[in-house]
Structures are given as C-alpha cells and as structure tokens.
Design a protein around this motif. Sequence first.
Motif, short mmCIF file in Angstrom:
data_model
loop_
_atom_site.label_atom_id
_atom_site.label_comp_id
_atom_site.label_asym_id
_atom_site.label_seq_id
_atom_site.Cartn_x
_atom_site.Cartn_y
_atom_site.Cartn_z
N PHE A 166 0.80 -1.23 0.00
CA PHE A 166 0.00 0.00 0.00
C PHE A 166 0.83 1.28 0.00
O PHE A 166 0.38 2.30 -0.50
CB PHE A 166 -0.94 0.00 1.21
CG PHE A 166 -1.85 -1.20 1.25
CD1 PHE A 166 -2.88 -1.34 0.33
CD2 PHE A 166 -1.65 -2.20 2.18
CE1 PHE A 166 -3.70 -2.46 0.35
CE2 PHE A 166 -2.47 -3.32 2.21
CZ PHE A 166 -3.50 -3.45 1.29
N SER A 167 2.02 1.24 0.56
CA SER A 167 2.82 2.46 0.72
C SER A 167 3.84 2.60 -0.40
O SER A 167 4.35 1.61 -0.93
CB SER A 167 3.55 2.43 2.07
OG SER A 167 4.50 3.47 2.14
N GLU A 168 4.16 3.86 -0.74
CA GLU A 168 5.18 4.13 -1.74
C GLU A 168 6.45 4.71 -1.12
O GLU A 168 7.29 5.28 -1.83
CB GLU A 168 4.65 5.10 -2.79
CG GLU A 168 3.65 4.48 -3.74
CD GLU A 168 3.36 5.38 -4.92
OE1 GLU A 168 4.28 5.59 -5.73
OE2 GLU A 168 2.22 5.86 -5.02
N ALA A 169 6.59 4.58 0.17
CA ALA A 169 7.80 5.09 0.81
C ALA A 169 9.03 4.42 0.19
O ALA A 169 9.03 3.23 -0.08
CB ALA A 169 7.74 4.82 2.31
N LYS A 170 10.08 5.21 -0.02
CA LYS A 170 11.23 4.66 -0.72
C LYS A 170 12.18 4.01 0.27
O LYS A 170 12.23 4.36 1.44
CB LYS A 170 11.97 5.78 -1.48
CG LYS A 170 13.03 5.26 -2.43
CD LYS A 170 13.31 6.27 -3.52
CE LYS A 170 14.43 5.78 -4.43
NZ LYS A 170 14.03 4.68 -5.29
N GLY A 171 12.91 3.04 -0.23
CA GLY A 171 13.94 2.40 0.59
C GLY A 171 13.49 1.07 1.16
O GLY A 171 12.34 0.88 1.53
N VAL B 63 2.45 -6.79 -9.14
CA VAL B 63 2.51 -5.95 -7.94
C VAL B 63 3.93 -5.41 -7.74
O VAL B 63 4.90 -5.90 -8.33
CB VAL B 63 2.06 -6.72 -6.67
CG1 VAL B 63 0.61 -7.15 -6.79
CG2 VAL B 63 2.94 -7.93 -6.43
N HIS B 64 4.02 -4.40 -6.87
CA HIS B 64 5.31 -3.81 -6.51
C HIS B 64 5.25 -3.53 -5.02
O HIS B 64 4.32 -2.89 -4.54
CB HIS B 64 5.53 -2.52 -7.30
CG HIS B 64 6.96 -2.06 -7.35
ND1 HIS B 64 7.72 -1.84 -6.21
CD2 HIS B 64 7.78 -1.78 -8.40
CE1 HIS B 64 8.93 -1.43 -6.56
NE2 HIS B 64 9.00 -1.40 -7.90
N PHE B 65 6.25 -4.01 -4.26
CA PHE B 65 6.24 -3.84 -2.80
C PHE B 65 7.13 -2.68 -2.36
O PHE B 65 7.34 -2.48 -1.16
CB PHE B 65 6.66 -5.14 -2.12
CG PHE B 65 5.67 -6.25 -2.31
CD1 PHE B 65 4.47 -6.25 -1.61
CD2 PHE B 65 5.90 -7.27 -3.22
CE1 PHE B 65 3.54 -7.26 -1.78
CE2 PHE B 65 4.98 -8.29 -3.40
CZ PHE B 65 3.79 -8.28 -2.69
N GLY B 66 7.67 -1.93 -3.32
CA GLY B 66 8.47 -0.75 -2.99
C GLY B 66 7.88 0.48 -3.65
O GLY B 66 6.66 0.66 -3.67
N LYS B 67 8.76 1.31 -4.21
CA LYS B 67 8.30 2.54 -4.88
C LYS B 67 8.45 2.37 -6.39
O LYS B 67 9.55 2.45 -6.92
CB LYS B 67 9.12 3.74 -4.41
CG LYS B 67 8.64 5.06 -4.99
CD LYS B 67 9.37 6.24 -4.40
CE LYS B 67 8.93 7.55 -5.06
NZ LYS B 67 7.48 7.81 -4.91
N PRO B 68 7.34 2.14 -7.09
CA PRO B 68 7.43 1.98 -8.54
C PRO B 68 7.77 3.30 -9.22
O PRO B 68 7.43 4.38 -8.72
CB PRO B 68 6.03 1.51 -8.94
CG PRO B 68 5.13 2.00 -7.84
CD PRO B 68 5.96 2.02 -6.59
N SER B 69 8.44 3.20 -10.36
CA SER B 69 8.77 4.41 -11.13
C SER B 69 7.52 4.91 -11.85
O SER B 69 6.54 4.18 -12.02
CB SER B 69 9.86 4.10 -12.14
OG SER B 69 9.37 3.25 -13.17
N GLU B 70 7.57 6.17 -12.26
CA GLU B 70 6.44 6.72 -13.02
C GLU B 70 6.24 5.97 -14.33
O GLU B 70 5.12 5.80 -14.79
CB GLU B 70 6.67 8.22 -13.28
CG GLU B 70 6.55 9.09 -12.03
CD GLU B 70 5.21 8.91 -11.31
OE1 GLU B 70 4.16 8.95 -11.98
OE2 GLU B 70 5.22 8.69 -10.08
N HIS B 71 7.35 5.51 -14.93
CA HIS B 71 7.25 4.74 -16.17
C HIS B 71 6.54 3.41 -15.92
O HIS B 71 5.67 3.01 -16.70
CB HIS B 71 8.64 4.50 -16.74
CG HIS B 71 8.66 3.66 -17.97
ND1 HIS B 71 7.95 3.98 -19.12
CD2 HIS B 71 9.29 2.47 -18.25
CE1 HIS B 71 8.15 3.05 -20.03
NE2 HIS B 71 8.95 2.12 -19.54
N GLU B 72 6.89 2.73 -14.83
CA GLU B 72 6.23 1.47 -14.49
C GLU B 72 4.73 1.70 -14.25
O GLU B 72 3.89 0.91 -14.70
CB GLU B 72 6.88 0.84 -13.26
CG GLU B 72 8.26 0.27 -13.54
CD GLU B 72 9.00 -0.15 -12.28
OE1 GLU B 72 9.83 -1.07 -12.37
OE2 GLU B 72 8.77 0.46 -11.21
#
Length: 644
Positions: A365-370, A455-464
Amino acid sequence: MAAAARDALLDELRALMAAQSPPLHALVVPSEDAHQSEYVSERDKRRQFISGFTGSAGLALITMKEALLWTDGRYFLQAEQQLSDRWKLMRMGEDPAVEVWIGDNLSDEAVIGINPWCISVDTAQRYEHAFSKKHQTLFQLSSDLVDEIWKDRPLAKALPVFVQPVEYAGRSVTEKLKELRQKLLQEKARGIIIAALDEVAWLYNIRGDDVHYSPVVHSYSIVTLHSAFFYVDKRKVSVEVQNYMTENGIDIRDYNMVQSDVSLLASGQLRGSAVNGSLHGENDMNENSKVWIDSNSCCLALYSNLDEGQVLMLQSPIALPKAVKNPIELDGLRKAHIRDGAAVVQYLAWLDNQMQENYGASGYFSEAKGSHKKEDMEVKLTEVSVSDKLEGFRASKEHFKGLSFPTISSVGPNAAVIHYSPEASSCAELDADKIYLCDSGAQYLDGTTDITRTVHFGKPSEHEKSCYTAVLKGHIALDSAVFPNGTTGHALDILARTPLWKSGLDYRHGTGHGIGSYLNVHEGPHLISFRPSARNVPLQASMTVTDEPGYYEDGSFGIRLENVLIVKEANTKFNFGDKGYLAFEHITWAPYQTKLISTTLLTPAEIEWVNAYHSDCRKILQPYLNEQEKEWLRKATEPIAASC
C-alpha cells in the motif's frame, strides 16, 4: 543436462539420420505428442530433451550441419537463455517458417524425417505442399530417432482413469453421443476419429493424470452411428470405470489397437457393442460415406490408414460444444474462481507481510522509498518458494486437484520473459524494489482457473506506473466490450492494445484464450488474438475466454493483468440488424494494485469500473478470509478517486 552432453546428442542423432534408408537430410522434432497436445507428459518432451529449451511451444529442426529452434514471441528471451551456441533461434512471425526455410536452404530431393504420430495432418500437408516445389520428401519414420538416443526416457505410467460426475459435467455421455451422431448423419459420415485428449475426456466424462496440469488420459475415441470405442492402456481402467463404459455402450480397447481399427473403420468393418441411443442408418449408408477427422488434432500416422477420397476433413464437432459451457459448468467455474480468488488474496496478504518483515519493503500500500533486507532471515523468499506458498493456499480449497499450468512467478527482468518458468536451483530472490508478476491457475473438480496479477512492494517508477495503467486500460476496454453476434476475437484484440499503442507499446502474445471446465487451461477453438486463426470462430454466449493484455520491457520488468470472462447476451437498447449483441461477465476476483495505477491516465468510467470491481471483490471474497486477510482486502479495495 549439461550443454556439452546435450550437444553430443546432436552428433548421435545425425549418425542415426545418416543410417536411415533413405538417409535423412533433416529431422523435424515437434513439441507435440501423438494427440497434438500443448502440454505433454515427461516421456513425450522430445524437443525439450534434444534442445534444452523447456517452453511449451516450439519445433526443432536438425540438419547434418545445423540445429534450429522455432518458437513464438512468448518464449524469445527464454530460448535465448536456454539454447547452446550450437542452436540457432528462429523467431516465429519474424523468421521464415520451418517449411519455407527447408525449401530455401536444403537441396532438391532432400528427405526430411518425421515421427508420423507427432505431426498433425494439417501440418504434414502444409509441409508437403512447400516441399513439392523442390521435390523434397516428408518421410514417415517407423520409430522416433530421439527415443533411440534418449537412454533414460521416463516410462509410461498406468495412472487410473476416473469418471467426472454429471453433477460437475452437466451433461451425460448419452446426451453427448446422441448429439455427436446427429452431426455424423448430417455430414454423411460413417464415423469419427477423436484424437485430442480433452475432447475424449469431455465426450466420455472421464478425467486422468497422464499429463501434468491437464486432467486427461492418453486415449483415442472412435464413434460410429452404432458404436463407440475408447482406446486406452487397460491397466488404467478400474472395475468401476469398466462398468461405467459398458453402461454407456462404450467398448474399451487397447490403446495400440487404434491404428488397426482405423483401417477397419475405413473399410466399413469396425463393429462394436450396440448402444442405447444409437442411430439407424449405418448399414444403409453408401459405402463411400466419409470418415471424419479434425486435421489439426489427428496425426499423420492414423490418416495414412485412410483413402484420401473417403476423408471428411472438418473441425471436430466436439470443439464447439465443449467450448460453449452448459449452465452447470458455468456455475462450477464461477464457484471455482471465487475459491481461487480467495487463495490469491490470502497469498498477496501473506507476501505483503513477508516483504515488509524480511525485506524492509514499504509494502503493497505504501510508496515510501527504501528497503533493507534482514540479514538473519531463516529462509529467503524466492520465485519458487513463494509460488509453492500460493499452491498451498489453493490446496486448502474445496475440490482442488492441482495446478492448471506451471506458475509464472517472476521478479524484475524475469517478469519480461513472457512464459518464464522458475527453477529452484537458479530462480531469483524477491526484491522489494522490483515488479513481481504472478500468472497462475488451478484445477478444481468444478472448474479451471487462470489469473495474473502484477505488484510492486516498494516505490514503482512513473514509467512502471504508466505502463501498468495502459495495460489496465486495455484490460478494462475488453472487459467492457459490447459487440454483435458473429464477432471474432480477431476483431476484439485491438481493444486491449489501443491504450498501449498510443504510447508506442505492445505485447507479443494473444489477448485471450478459452478455458476448460476441469480440463485444459488453454482451450479452443476460439481465441482473442492478432493471429489470423482468431478469425475462424465467432464468440458465442456461454463461451469462456481470458482477458490478459501485458507489456514487457526486456531486462527490466513485465506487466500482465488477467481475468477469465464468460461471454453473455448483452441487454442493449436497440438490436440493429436483428443480430443480437454480446458482452462479458468477469468471474475472476482479486484486486488490482492501486499503488501502480496512475489515476490521471484513467477516464471517469475506468475509475468507476475499478471501484465497482473492487467493491464486488470485497463482498464475494470476505466469507473465505480470516480477520487479518479481510482487513488487508478492505484496504486493497478502497475506492480510488480521479487526480486533480
């Protein structure tokens, strides 16, 4: 097998080719078995054995100097990785077809060997037409040369046949045989040879375990106006199944008798037990009445026992009734997909928790980086270990019988390999900073499932995000389509691609395939695709078809979203041309990851579609989940709003 050992097999094979009479200039090694199956048993994986390429589709050609492997766009990357330097990859749709290549590159009067059991009549005739220009010969071998060098080829197993009850099949064998015989009469055919494994299974309401992922039995059927025959290894037949076949007027014969019985059928001498519901007229029919074969599934070996003039070569009359599901099959498919959706949600919730705990991921749910991986992890998460966990969730569900195909569990660059097949010894570890694509399905007694979520469990790029959203827009466009009766999947394919095309993107696979009722996960005769064959069969109400556009960026990531749809009658305001109109009902239930959606790229109608779908997911799946899973699903299905 090491590449050097596999390359040595080519030398052995060429020695056998040279020793044939006449000597072979080339040998065709297809993927298919004697029933032209997509998925085959371990002992039938000859092309995989000789080439090392493990994809489900492809063809090997070995000449005295070259080794070539043809496969389609789903497998280009995989084949590049798996083939040794002694092999050349031929890309279907880009490179010349195998018969064209042979005509262009082999000498006049060249002899090309083939196992006649593993090539369809249709393919053989296409080859022969191409070869005739240079007087080249398609030569039927009496034994398979690959089998002669395959020293540890797996033995045939005598796994039991079992009956699929009418409470799941929806129609009795008596009904199906009566309908089939009516079609034989209409076409003035004395009988039909049925070679496709799923067609035999559907017709006789039987299932088996002879092929991984497909609940079928290695068998043939011959049906005449008065008799029906089931050709099978008799060790597989229990007393119960024997009695069942007898009650339905079906003679059980040894699997290897099919060839001699085809000859008897051709001469009008094939006789079996009289059956209830048999049709009168067989003995009154002209002796030149036809024998029906489907040239896509009947092999050259059986066809060679028939005179060309007596063959009725048409699509199998079983294909369409099998594809157009009856109400009980549709009800079973809906129920199977609900249980399956619950398993997928349980899996995603579990995986989200694991990625946060062990990899320091921001989570679903979160897009926090790292992210920061735990150093003291007892067991790391790999593409294989997490897919095993998904299988475990499915296995806990009612009527589960196994997977419907090998799970495509893929991280980052592996997700760009369209039909990636992870192996425990070499698969990737999960990565919180990379996309994860999971395409999976299961076999249940009441239905077959096929679902893909990315799905993505980190911060996806704008392109993704923009790529994911374009795929989602195409997915929604097809799901929402309304179209007249008579429309084919070829006409609908563009709907799923248009949002991608607007950015100059595309994908190299079809958009949708039929799906079986506790049968093959890929089922024809209809499909939604750019391929010309998608023009052959219009979609009809009560057919099932997948909706699975995607986008794949080599070396970086892959995205695919897939639901199963049922074709239904549309309730339109008007009915232009009195054609009747059709639409789709989606029966797959699992959320789309809203974190990956760029809502600025969605129309208000598309946002409404996502929110309605997620609302239905919540209502339908909650009864199958525990409190923590319900809370995860509630959060995953919160409404999205248009961005300002």
